[in-house]
Enzyme design. Structure first.
Site, PDB file in Angstrom:
ATOM      1  N   TYR A 287      -0.740   5.676   0.919  1.00  0.00           N
ATOM      2  CA  TYR A 287       0.596   5.105   0.722  1.00  0.00           C
ATOM      3  C   TYR A 287       0.748   4.556  -0.695  1.00  0.00           C
ATOM      4  O   TYR A 287       1.739   4.846  -1.380  1.00  0.00           O
ATOM      5  CB  TYR A 287       0.854   3.993   1.740  1.00  0.00           C
ATOM      6  CG  TYR A 287       2.146   3.250   1.493  1.00  0.00           C
ATOM      7  CD1 TYR A 287       3.374   3.846   1.786  1.00  0.00           C
ATOM      8  CD2 TYR A 287       2.141   1.967   0.952  1.00  0.00           C
ATOM      9  CE1 TYR A 287       4.565   3.174   1.541  1.00  0.00           C
ATOM     10  CE2 TYR A 287       3.336   1.291   0.718  1.00  0.00           C
ATOM     11  CZ  TYR A 287       4.541   1.898   1.014  1.00  0.00           C
ATOM     12  OH  TYR A 287       5.711   1.229   0.760  1.00  0.00           O
TER      13      TYR A 287
ATOM     14  N   LYS B 262       3.264   5.981  -3.816  1.00  0.00           N
ATOM     15  CA  LYS B 262       4.264   5.159  -4.502  1.00  0.00           C
ATOM     16  C   LYS B 262       4.041   5.163  -6.012  1.00  0.00           C
ATOM     17  O   LYS B 262       4.993   5.099  -6.794  1.00  0.00           O
ATOM     18  CB  LYS B 262       4.237   3.723  -3.946  1.00  0.00           C
ATOM     19  CG  LYS B 262       4.774   3.629  -2.518  1.00  0.00           C
ATOM     20  CD  LYS B 262       6.221   4.095  -2.473  1.00  0.00           C
ATOM     21  CE  LYS B 262       6.796   4.169  -1.092  1.00  0.00           C
ATOM     22  NZ  LYS B 262       8.200   4.616  -1.079  1.00  0.00           N
TER      23      LYS B 262
END
Length: 357
Positions: free
Chosen positions: A238, A242
């Site tokens: 994750y 990003k």
């Protein structure tokens, strides 16, 4: 291009497996390595989350100033059926924009129904549309763009908002790790295919805009960590997805500026927002998050404020656009975000993975 391929190796292929028997010492070492690979990213992310929440609690929440009317403009918002995307779409429609919401299930009509009620059924669905868009499927992205372009509409604003967080290990329809595939690669393809329309729709003094909804979690860089790890960590995946979003936003903006195009690209951190994004937290943390989110987290409307500011504010027009924004202000971010070689390598690798060159 090879360094970026090694860096994002876990995004591009499954982790290797072995069926050869292991000695007890080897088994223990592997178990320790697996525990570190899974626990270290999680601990770092959760500790960072506590820090972000404390800063957020003691900071004044940004309030969106009155934005100008958007009559005649067309916007696409991904993941606009709830949460931040829902609030962004709703506010844009209030300002007169024609908003197209890209969502996995086109049957969701809640926003349109609420607006018709709020306006006494005066609003027509020409102000808001729902189109099927599954960012986990490159075919779905291409189909979405094809249908949109057939209508010969302009496109003034693209908000890349949809995303997943801490989902169990899995692959997209095209074989990419889910965080990388949905949060980054699907949006990369969508943006790339719409670039010409965005450029043609902008003009001097009235630029088109691409807004990438990212996260402060990009600051927890696991690039070096991922080089040696054979074990999957949703937390690391994750954070790296990003970071990839910010690398895309920064490189794209530089390319647009150097080409003299009337289009800008920026990234936004909406903060810790009470939304469904946290539903895949570890069970104890998920229960705690559910209990405190309404008290301590920002509301979706508050989280949408900086996204809307980046997309609509006259203060970010032309040369003033771009950058990384949080709580209504432009902020500096981590050094890797500004690494030109890392930006270019990821850009070129992405084009190759998507068959765009």
């Amino acid at each position: 291009m090879q360094p970026i391929r090694r860096t994002f190796a876990r995004f591009l292929r499954a982790a290797p497996s072995s069926s050869a028997p292991l000695a007890p010492s080897q088994h223990a070492a592997l178990m320790l390595s697996a525990a570190r690979s899974c626990l270290l990213p999680a601990v770092r992310l959760y500790l960072f989350g506590v820090k972000v929440l404390l800063v957020q609690l003691f900071s004044r929440t940004f309030r969106l100033p009155v934005m100008p009317r958007q009559d005649g403009k067309v916007a696409i918002v991904t993941g606009g059926s709830r949460g931040i995307g829902y609030e962004v779409a709703r506010h844009m429609v209030r300002l007169g924009a024609h908003v197209i919401i890209g969502i996995v299930s086109p049957a969701v009509r809640r926003i349109g129904e609420e607006y018709r009620e709020a306006k006494g059924n005066i609003m027509t669905m020409s102000e808001m549309e729902f189109m099927k868009l599954d960012l986990a499927s490159l075919q779905s992205v291409r189909k979405f763009v094809h249908i949109f372009k057939q209508r010969d509409l302009q496109l003034n604003i693209l908000v890349n908002n949809a995303g997943v967080m801490l989902v169990p290990e899995g692959r997209t329809e095209d074989g990419f790790e889910q965080h990388f595939g949905v949060n980054y690669l699907g949006h990369f393809l969508l943006t790339w295919l719409l670039l010409d329309t965005l450029k043609d729709s902008g003009k001097c003094g009235l630029f088109s805009r691409v807004v990438h909804v990212s996260s402060s979690a990009h600051r927890i860089v696991f690039l070096a960590f991922s080089l040696s790890s054979q074990y999957y960590s949703a937390h690391a995946a994750y954070c790296d997805s990003k970071l990839a979003q910010l690398l895309l936003s920064s490189h794209l903006h530089q390319e647009l500026q150097s080409g003299g195009f009337p289009l800008s690209s920026c990234a936004v951190d909406p903060g810790m927002v009470d939304s469904a994004l946290y539903r895949h937290l570890w069970t104890p943390l998920c229960l705690a998050q559910s209990a405190i989110a309404r008290l301590l987290f920002r509301t979706p409307a508050e989280g949408a404020s900086t996204v809307l500011y980046a997309a609509l504010s006259p203060a970010l027009e032309g040369e003033c656009g771009g950058g990384y924004w949080a709580n209504g202000h432009r902020e500096m971010t981590t050094p890797p975000t500004f690494d030109p070689q890392l930006q270019l390598s990821l850009w070129e690798t992405s084009l190759q993975l998507l068959g765009l060159q």
